[in-house]
Design a protein around this motif. Sequence first.
Motif, PDB file in Angstrom:
ATOM      1  N   PHE A 165       0.578  -1.174   0.002  1.00 17.32           N
ATOM      2  CA  PHE A 165      -0.245  -0.120   0.011  1.00 17.32           C
ATOM      3  C   PHE A 165       0.845   1.252   0.005  1.00 17.32           C
ATOM      4  O   PHE A 165       0.529   2.307  -0.624  1.00 17.32           O
ATOM      5  N   LEU A 166       2.002   1.166   0.970  1.00 15.34           N
ATOM      6  CA  LEU A 166       2.861   2.445   0.866  1.00 15.34           C
ATOM      7  C   LEU A 166       3.505   2.601  -0.488  1.00 15.34           C
ATOM      8  O   LEU A 166       3.682   3.691  -0.954  1.00 15.34           O
ATOM      9  N   THR A 167       3.760   1.452  -1.234  1.00 19.88           N
ATOM     10  CA  THR A 167       4.487   1.548  -2.414  1.00 19.88           C
ATOM     11  C   THR A 167       3.652   2.090  -3.323  1.00 19.88           C
ATOM     12  O   THR A 167       3.774   3.043  -4.381  1.00 19.88           O
ATOM     13  N   LEU A 168       2.517   1.695  -3.507  1.00 15.12           N
ATOM     14  CA  LEU A 168       1.153   2.186  -4.449  1.00 15.12           C
ATOM     15  C   LEU A 168       0.866   3.846  -4.240  1.00 15.12           C
ATOM     16  O   LEU A 168       0.788   4.507  -5.043  1.00 15.12           O
ATOM     17  N   ALA A 169       1.250   4.134  -2.686  1.00 16.91           N
ATOM     18  CA  ALA A 169       0.928   5.337  -2.292  1.00 16.91           C
ATOM     19  C   ALA A 169       1.871   6.574  -2.888  1.00 16.91           C
ATOM     20  O   ALA A 169       1.729   7.864  -3.122  1.00 16.91           O
ATOM     21  N   LEU A 170       3.113   5.995  -2.852  1.00 18.91           N
ATOM     22  CA  LEU A 170       4.561   6.744  -2.979  1.00 18.91           C
ATOM     23  C   LEU A 170       4.656   6.992  -4.475  1.00 18.91           C
ATOM     24  O   LEU A 170       5.486   7.853  -5.139  1.00 18.91           O
ATOM     25  N   ILE A 171       4.291   5.961  -5.511  1.00 19.09           N
ATOM     26  CA  ILE A 171       4.775   5.971  -6.930  1.00 19.09           C
ATOM     27  C   ILE A 171       4.065   7.226  -7.631  1.00 19.09           C
ATOM     28  O   ILE A 171       4.805   7.899  -8.496  1.00 19.09           O
ATOM     29  N   PRO A 172       2.724   7.470  -7.541  1.00 23.75           N
ATOM     30  CA  PRO A 172       2.336   8.649  -8.296  1.00 23.75           C
ATOM     31  C   PRO A 172       2.955  10.020  -7.923  1.00 23.75           C
ATOM     32  O   PRO A 172       3.348  10.766  -8.817  1.00 23.75           O
ATOM     33  N   PRO A 173       3.240  10.195  -6.743  1.00 20.49           N
ATOM     34  CA  PRO A 173       3.885  11.715  -6.511  1.00 20.49           C
ATOM     35  C   PRO A 173       5.612  11.389  -7.092  1.00 20.49           C
ATOM     36  O   PRO A 173       5.794  12.635  -7.642  1.00 20.49           O
ATOM     37  N   LEU A 174       6.027  10.529  -7.119  1.00 24.21           N
ATOM     38  CA  LEU A 174       7.410  10.348  -7.864  1.00 24.21           C
ATOM     39  C   LEU A 174       7.202  10.630  -9.394  1.00 24.21           C
ATOM     40  O   LEU A 174       7.984  11.417 -10.102  1.00 24.21           O
ATOM     41  N   GLN A 175       6.068   9.843  -9.822  1.00 22.32           N
ATOM     42  CA  GLN A 175       5.831  10.251 -11.308  1.00 22.32           C
ATOM     43  C   GLN A 175       5.609  11.563 -11.680  1.00 22.32           C
ATOM     44  O   GLN A 175       5.900  12.306 -12.596  1.00 22.32           O
ATOM     45  N   MET A 176       4.986  12.299 -10.574  1.00 24.98           N
ATOM     46  CA  MET A 176       4.496  13.861 -10.851  1.00 24.98           C
ATOM     47  C   MET A 176       5.877  14.623 -10.886  1.00 24.98           C
ATOM     48  O   MET A 176       5.802  15.822 -11.683  1.00 24.98           O
TER      49      MET A 176
END
Length: 371
Positions: A269-280
């Motif tokens: 869940f933490l991985t799923l939450a952090l990937i979109p901000p990194l992509q942004m």
Amino acid sequence: MSDYKSAKESFVSDQTGSTITHINLISLIAFFSLCLYTALHTRVIGLPPTKSWALFADQFVLIVLPLLVSVTFAAQGSGTEALKWNAGFILVITVLCIKLESKIQKSVEMLPTSTSSPLPTKSQFSPDKPAKESSGATGDPNREAPRNLIPKMPAVSTWRAHMMLMTVICILAVDFKVFPRSLVKCETFGVSMMDLGVGSFIFAQGVASALPILKDPHHLSAPLIPKVLNSITKTSPLLFLGLVRLILVKATDYPGEHISEYGTHWNFFLTLALIPPLQMALQPIFCYVSITFVGLSVAVCYQLVLSLTPLQHWVLEAPRTNVISHNKEGIASLAGYLAIHLLGLSAGLVVFPVRSRHPAITKNRPIVDNS
């Protein structure tokens, strides 16, 4: 309790995975079950059922059960059982297509033969009855359809639904002996069905992330900090779920916890939450460089860092002495998951139809004139 916990952990630990061929044969069962579902529903009168309970039973038998069989009985061995099941599906589908005529073809044949032109007549376009714009959802000829409207993609919806069903089934089945150990997540190196599952979730997340860019290509050149903060806000439910899972697992001393998967405190869940901000944070680059190239570059650089630096040894062998080392697997895997997410984003820009000519989009898809 400690003996039970140790036995449970050893049951899902130290796995080496399977082969890509084996996994592809298992996944093909999902494809052929969908083909069987389509063949029956387009040829058998009375399908799909009208009653909700009958529709549920119909979809459960034709779509869900084959997925359950694919990761249990059909997954035994190195792929021979899955090959037999696929051959059986192909045989049944072929017989259905040969013996039963399509309902669509029947309806076409039953239409009365007419020599008149299929084109609209002048009366349909008389001043008293103006023609409806095909793009107007409300029938108002003066109303233009929004240019950023992206039509639904049944293929993408079906793929994501199958992925979710397969994930749920595997998570529940992994604790039973009927679920082959070769499908369990690999301990260090290898490939397995459950490894494919987490990668597919990240890839699907990337595909869905293409929608905001397609709807508003200027989103890429918008101010960076507000976009990152907005992304963190949107993924905060996932952060909350990750924290709740951590608390519940630690409070109940859950026996199935596998620390070497993500770390002591980290979870997916933490991985799923952090990937979109990194992509942004990388979006300013997308205005100048292909997203596919960025994704491949991240993957190659990550592999080089693993191979040429002590990072791989640190992830696999280093003792857990602080918060970072306690969660080294989850932290170190972010770069790999980010690469998969970016490739999914690039695929989303190609899959979804759009009229935009924004450079960031045309770098990732062929220009097709839909006008």
